[in-house]
Design a protein around this motif. Structure first.
Motif, PDB file in Angstrom:
ATOM      1  N   MET A 165      -8.170   3.606  -8.161  1.00  0.00           N
ATOM      2  CA  MET A 165      -8.888   4.430  -7.003  1.00  0.00           C
ATOM      3  C   MET A 165     -10.538   4.399  -7.601  1.00  0.00           C
ATOM      4  N   GLN A 169      -9.190   3.180  -2.085  1.00  0.00           N
ATOM      5  CA  GLN A 169      -8.472   2.372  -3.123  1.00  0.00           C
ATOM      6  C   GLN A 169      -9.200   1.079  -3.616  1.00  0.00           C
ATOM      7  N   ASN A 210       0.601  -1.222   0.061  1.00  0.00           N
ATOM      8  CA  ASN A 210       0.018  -0.060   0.070  1.00  0.00           C
ATOM      9  C   ASN A 210       0.872   1.347  -0.020  1.00  0.00           C
ATOM     10  N   ARG A 211       0.707   1.861  -1.135  1.00  0.00           N
ATOM     11  CA  ARG A 211       1.780   3.431  -1.220  1.00  0.00           C
ATOM     12  C   ARG A 211       0.920   4.495  -0.532  1.00  0.00           C
ATOM     13  N   LEU A 212      -0.386   4.398  -0.119  1.00  0.00           N
ATOM     14  CA  LEU A 212      -1.213   5.483   0.248  1.00  0.00           C
ATOM     15  C   LEU A 212      -1.430   5.637   1.757  1.00  0.00           C
ATOM     16  N   LEU A 248       1.170   9.938  -1.914  1.00  0.00           N
ATOM     17  CA  LEU A 248       1.814   8.694  -2.496  1.00  0.00           C
ATOM     18  C   LEU A 248       3.047   8.393  -1.976  1.00  0.00           C
ATOM     19  N   LEU A 276      -1.960   2.064  -9.568  1.00  0.00           N
ATOM     20  CA  LEU A 276      -2.815   2.457  -8.520  1.00  0.00           C
ATOM     21  C   LEU A 276      -4.298   2.464  -8.925  1.00  0.00           C
ATOM     22  N   TYR A 278      -7.674  -1.423  -5.887  1.00  0.00           N
ATOM     23  CA  TYR A 278      -6.407  -2.155  -5.700  1.00  0.00           C
ATOM     24  C   TYR A 278      -5.117  -1.488  -6.124  1.00  0.00           C
ATOM     25  N   ASP A 279      -4.108  -1.898  -5.662  1.00  0.00           N
ATOM     26  CA  ASP A 279      -2.593  -1.379  -5.789  1.00  0.00           C
ATOM     27  C   ASP A 279      -1.865  -2.517  -6.310  1.00  0.00           C
ATOM     28  N   TYR A 331      -3.316   5.307 -11.923  1.00  0.00           N
ATOM     29  CA  TYR A 331      -2.259   6.038 -11.834  1.00  0.00           C
ATOM     30  C   TYR A 331      -1.194   5.017 -11.966  1.00  0.00           C
TER      31      TYR A 331
END
Length: 483
Positions: free
Chosen positions: A401, A410, A2-4, A374, A399, A412-413, A393
């Protein structure tokens, strides 16, 4: 992975679908240059072992050796352009003394020192270019199978950065700005050259990565000046004042004002200008603080995105009944800025990325619906896109959204692993057994199996009818995201 990390939520959005557009992606930023296309339901989760690609086409080098042009989709076909360089086998090159310095590596250099460094770098690169062979390539693939329909290459010239404009499909033709100020028009069915036009102006090693836009029988592109060419034969109809414009990466857009086509383009010096397509008459000029982004027209609003927080994302009122009237500023959002990416317009919301942030902003008043950070390294130039209810993105991974939510959500990432599978970050960590490795070895394996096999930075995906096409560092890959 998870980058967020959510920063906060302000307000609630009622996000509506934009008017239905063709389910194609025929030019830079999609069918209406807003970054959005309508589509049916899309996947909301990925299998634990990842989603295999619909197809993958290898042998498409990108980056410094092939450029950053984005793919486009039209008529069930995928088109992608590259400007390649190949070292002559007999050439012997010493290591570079003056490599290109990204902004973060120019710390401590004065403007004068950096300008002097750039002169030396440019001279060195021009000498080294004699050891390479340069070509431009336009490739056409079948969207469903990835089979090559045609593949056309021709000799090209050296430019400081390889040419990276995205092709534009219109009325059965493909328009692209090649290196050396040469505009090219291809037959979309066969790949044969219809015409080539050397655009007036001096050329040494300059690169211009603007993408064409077509309005009726006129094709327009920024290349030192804003040029209007005859779509039929490439003859120059008019050009803007080259002493003032110096377009490089930003691409023009068409505003249909009172049945009169107007072209709007961001120029050097943070300005945005409007011209009549018919005769090149300049209607107005705004100081917008823009960088390399592309403007967006949303009804009677013009959206510009700057390279600093001071200019930010700005909405101007434009007047279809009086297109020559200077636009009025309506609102400005200063929560993000980026030197090259372009926002997404979807219904009554704008999605914007910059400074490691993603935000959803109300189109009506510029108020923040939500904003998020991010947790990735130095995102720059890559633009988001949207299809149906989802925003994408593509940076290091993909990513996805929820476009409708009133808070960041989110879907999925995912990463693209070395097998080409689109796989959730946590699932890839398990697959790679990273938890069993020390931190250095885990990071090394992650770089090899996720980051290096991931999307080409600065290139933007294309999506049509649920199939998303992403340019990788050395390939083109397609996933079927239809639910």
């Amino acid at each position: 992975m998870n980058r967020l990390q959510a920063l906060g939520i302000v307000g609630v959005s009622c996000c509506l679908f934009a008017s239905t557009a063709l389910a194609e992606w025929p030019q830079w930023r999609g069918p209406e240059r807003t970054g959005y296309v309508d589509t049916g339901p899309l996947l909301e989760s990925l299998p634990p072992d990842g989603l295999p690609p619909l197809w993958r086409f290898d042998s498409l080098v990108g980056g410094n050796s092939g450029g950053w042009s984005s793919p486009v989709i039209s008529g069930g076909r995928v088109f992608v352009y590259s400007h390649t360089k190949e070292k002559n086998a007999a050439a012997d090159l010493e290591p570079k003394k003056y490599p290109w310095l990204p902004p973060e590596k120019r710390t401590g250099m004065s403007d004068e020192e950096y300008a002097e460094y750039e002169v030396k770098r440019r001279d060195e690169d021009e000498r080294r270019a004699k050891a390479y062979r340069f070509q431009q390539r336009l490739l056409c693939l079948d969207l469903n199978s990835g089979d090559v329909i045609w593949d056309k290459s021709s000799e090209a010239v050296y430019t400081r950065f390889v040419q990276s404009g995205t092709p534009c499909l219109a009325a059965g033709r493909v328009y692209v700005l090649g290196p050396g100020r040469v505009a090219c028009c291809y037959d979309a069915a066969t790949g044969n050259i219809v015409w080539q036009q050397k655009l007036p102006g001096e050329f040494r090693d300059e690169f211009f990565c603007s993408s064409f836009v077509v309005a009726g029988d006129t094709a327009l592109v920024a290349c030192g000046s804003l040029f209007a060419l005859s779509a039929a034969d490439g003859q120059v109809i008019w050009k803007s004042d080259e002493r003032a414009d110096y377009g490089s990466h930003s691409s023009p857009v068409i505003w249909q004002a009172d049945e009169t086509p107007i072209v709007i383009c961001n120029t050097a010096g943070g300005r945005t200008k409007a011209f009549q397509v018919m005769d090149g008459n300049q209607l107005w000029e705004l100081s917008t603080g823009v960088g390399q982004s592309t403007p967006i027209v949303a009804g009677d609003l013009l959206l510009t995105y700057g390279s600093s927080r001071k200019s930010g994302l700005t909405a101007f009122r434009i007047f279809p009944d009086s297109p020559q009237k200077e636009p009025d500023q309506v609102w400005r959002f200063r929560g993000a800025a980026d030197s090259g990416s372009t926002p997404v317009l979807r219904g009554d919301a704008i999605f914007v990325q910059g400074d490691k942030r993603v935000a959803k902003v109300n189109l009506a008043d510029g108020e923040t619906v939500w904003q998020t950070t991010l947790q990735i390294s130095n995102p720059r130039y890559t633009s988001m896109i949207a299809a149906g209810d989802q925003v994408f993105y593509s940076w290091e991974g993909l990513l996805v959204m929820d476009a409708n939510a009133g808070k960041f959500q989110q879907i999925y990432d995912a990463e693209i692993d070395s097998d080409g599978r689109l796989i959730g970050g946590d699932d890839l960590r398990k697959k790679l057994d990273l938890d069993k490795l020390d931190s250095d070895e885990a990071e090394k394996r992650w770089q090899q199996s996720a980051i290096r096999s991931g999307p080409l930075a600065c290139s933007t995906p294309a999506i049509s009818d649920g199939r998303i096409v992403i340019r990788l560092r050395d390939a083109l890959i397609c996933y079927d995201l239809r639910n």
